[in-house]
Scaffold this active site. Structure first.
Site, mmCIF file in Angstrom:
data_model
loop_
_atom_site.group_PDB
_atom_site.id
_atom_site.type_symbol
_atom_site.label_atom_id
_atom_site.label_comp_id
_atom_site.label_asym_id
_atom_site.label_seq_id
_atom_site.Cartn_x
_atom_site.Cartn_y
_atom_site.Cartn_z
ATOM 1 N N ASP A 229 -31.625 9.565 -57.448
ATOM 2 C CA ASP A 229 -30.608 9.758 -56.492
ATOM 3 C C ASP A 229 -29.372 10.460 -56.962
ATOM 4 O OD1 ASP A 229 -30.039 9.322 -53.907
ATOM 5 O OD2 ASP A 229 -28.705 7.543 -54.373
ATOM 6 N N CYS B 77 -33.394 4.439 -32.825
ATOM 7 C CA CYS B 77 -31.993 4.651 -33.508
ATOM 8 C C CYS B 77 -31.003 4.463 -32.563
ATOM 9 C CB CYS B 77 -32.175 6.329 -33.736
ATOM 10 S SG CYS B 77 -30.462 6.756 -34.509
ATOM 11 N N CYS C 133 -25.153 8.756 -37.853
ATOM 12 C CA CYS C 133 -25.975 7.406 -38.646
ATOM 13 C C CYS C 133 -25.022 6.521 -39.051
ATOM 14 C CB CYS C 133 -26.637 8.475 -39.585
ATOM 15 S SG CYS C 133 -27.737 7.159 -40.637
ATOM 16 N N CYS D 4 -28.461 0.715 -42.528
ATOM 17 C CA CYS D 4 -29.129 0.518 -41.192
ATOM 18 C C CYS D 4 -30.506 0.687 -41.536
ATOM 19 C CB CYS D 4 -28.716 1.675 -40.238
ATOM 20 S SG CYS D 4 -29.671 1.839 -38.886
ATOM 21 N N CYS E 185 -40.965 2.021 -37.982
ATOM 22 C CA CYS E 185 -41.792 2.703 -38.116
ATOM 23 C C CYS E 185 -43.355 2.304 -38.115
ATOM 24 C CB CYS E 185 -41.837 3.681 -39.472
ATOM 25 S SG CYS E 185 -43.140 4.822 -39.837
HETATM 26 S S1 SF4 Z 1 -44.885 7.280 -37.318
HETATM 27 FE FE1 SF4 Z 1 -43.028 6.441 -38.277
HETATM 28 S S2 SF4 Z 1 -41.673 8.204 -38.863
HETATM 29 FE FE2 SF4 Z 1 -43.395 8.992 -37.678
HETATM 30 S S3 SF4 Z 1 -42.533 8.928 -35.703
HETATM 31 FE FE3 SF4 Z 1 -43.583 7.185 -35.829
HETATM 32 S S4 SF4 Z 1 -42.029 5.777 -36.256
HETATM 33 FE FE4 SF4 Z 1 -41.280 7.571 -36.611
HETATM 34 S S1 SF4 Z 2 -30.471 4.601 -40.331
HETATM 35 FE FE1 SF4 Z 2 -29.419 6.343 -38.949
HETATM 36 S S2 SF4 Z 2 -30.968 7.517 -38.303
HETATM 37 FE FE2 SF4 Z 2 -32.105 5.720 -38.693
HETATM 38 S S3 SF4 Z 2 -31.807 4.300 -37.072
HETATM 39 FE FE3 SF4 Z 2 -30.049 3.824 -38.149
HETATM 40 S S4 SF4 Z 2 -28.367 5.182 -37.172
HETATM 41 FE FE4 SF4 Z 2 -30.434 6.024 -36.782
#
Ligand code: SF4
Ligand code: SF4
Length: 300
Positions: free
Chosen positions: A124, A190, A206, A232, A239
């Site tokens: 990182d 988001c 973000c 966050c 996902c």
């Molecule tokens: S698969 Fe995951 S990263 Fe891809 S658009 Fe859907 S939620 Fe977003």
């Molecule tokens: S980490 Fe950032 S980009 Fe992801 S949902 Fe939270 S505000 Fe949105």
């Protein structure tokens, strides 16, 4: 044979994923995209991203004798989530244990494979395009939420790289286009529009950037949208590849951090903060900023 032994050792050390790519530069289009992204001011006040751009995309500039990059990842999907602290901060600061594991991997290679091994560990803080390299090393694809995502174990992934002078056989990258397809779940989740269809990620909006990296005042229109006090998890939890992803088994997290509330944190002394977060990624952010964030979530 050599690659298989290295990968087996990495798994034995607790990495969930390991792959190999060459130390050759990443594609020019990735560098151009990043430069345009910076030029548009999408990096917020993270000025350090403007340094070492060429090195970031060319591992051999970080270590001139580098021939290969071993990319490794640990799955940190917790069994339970905090609703105000990003999941990676429930664990010990990952820089520490990933560095230790990569150092142990380098020791193994030196003893068992090549005593002339030269290596560099990156976790990182080194300027290296770790997600793009991990994608090239076959660990996953880059989702619309900008996260490295493995189709089997999802995107709760902590990454580290071992640059080596060994000419190892590279793995074959996954095809980007085969995965997100028409899904937009992360974009829809988001809270601020930091990720949105057809636009580059905008750190200025973000919540993770605002709660961790952004030191000044938070724009009035964004304040009501902030629902975390550190980081966050909204787009990662949304996902679909994380729905069935296995829970982390190789590292333990602090249960003490799971049920914290904003109101509780607002009452904390420095001693209280250290007792809970001293060994975590939150320590660098500090109590003052955590309280600034907690004020936004305070309930009466
Ligand atoms: S698969 Fe995951 S990263 Fe891809 S658009 Fe859907 S939620 Fe977003
Ligand atoms: S980490 Fe950032 S980009 Fe992801 S949902 Fe939270 S505000 Fe949105």
């Amino acid at each position: 044979m050599v690659c298989r032994a290295i990968k087996q050792k990495a798994h034995d050390l607790g990495f969930d994923l390991v792959g190999i790519t060459s130390a050759e530069p990443l594609d020019d289009d990735k560098i151009a995209y990043f430069k345009n992204w910076l030029a548009a001011g999408n990096n917020g006040k993270m000025a350090w991203l403007q340094n070492n751009i060429e090195k970031r995309f060319s591992p051999a500039l970080l270590m001139p004798v580098a021939k290969s990059v071993i990319c490794a990842a640990i799955n940190y999907k917790p069994a339970k989530f905090s609703n105000i602290i990003a999941s990676y901060a429930l664990y010990q600061d990952y820089h520490t244990f990933i560095k230790q594991k990569l150092a142990a991997l380098a020791d193994f290679i030196k003893k068992e494979i090549d005593k002339n091994l030269k290596f560099k560990i990156c976790v990182d803080s080194t300027p290296i395009a770790e997600k793009a390299l991990a994608q090239r090393a076959s660990l996953g694809f880059i989702g619309k939420n900008c996260l490295l995502t493995n189709p089997r174990i999802g995107s709760f992934l902590l990454l580290g790289e071992l640059l080596t002078n060994l000419p190892l056989k590279p793995d074959t990258p996954l095809k980007q286009k085969d995965y997100c397809k028409n899904c937009n779940k992360c974009l829809a989740t988001c809270p601020t529009g930091a990720i949105s269809e057809g636009r580059p990620f905008n750190a200025n909006k973000c919540v993770s950037y605002l709660t961790i990296e952004h030191k000044g005042r938070i724009a009035k229109e964004l304040k009501p949208k902030i629902n975390y006090i550190f980081g966050c998890d909204a787009c990662i939890r949304a996902c679909l590849y994380n729905e069935k992803a296995p829970v982390c088994k190789n590292i333990q997290h602090s249960t003490q951090r799971l049920n914290l509330t904003a109101n509780e944190i607002l009452r904390w002394s420095k001693g209280d903060f250290d007792a809970v977060f001293a060994d975590s990624a939150v320590a660098r952010t500090g109590l003052r900023q955590l309280k600034r964030n907690a004020l936004l979530l305070k309930t009466l």
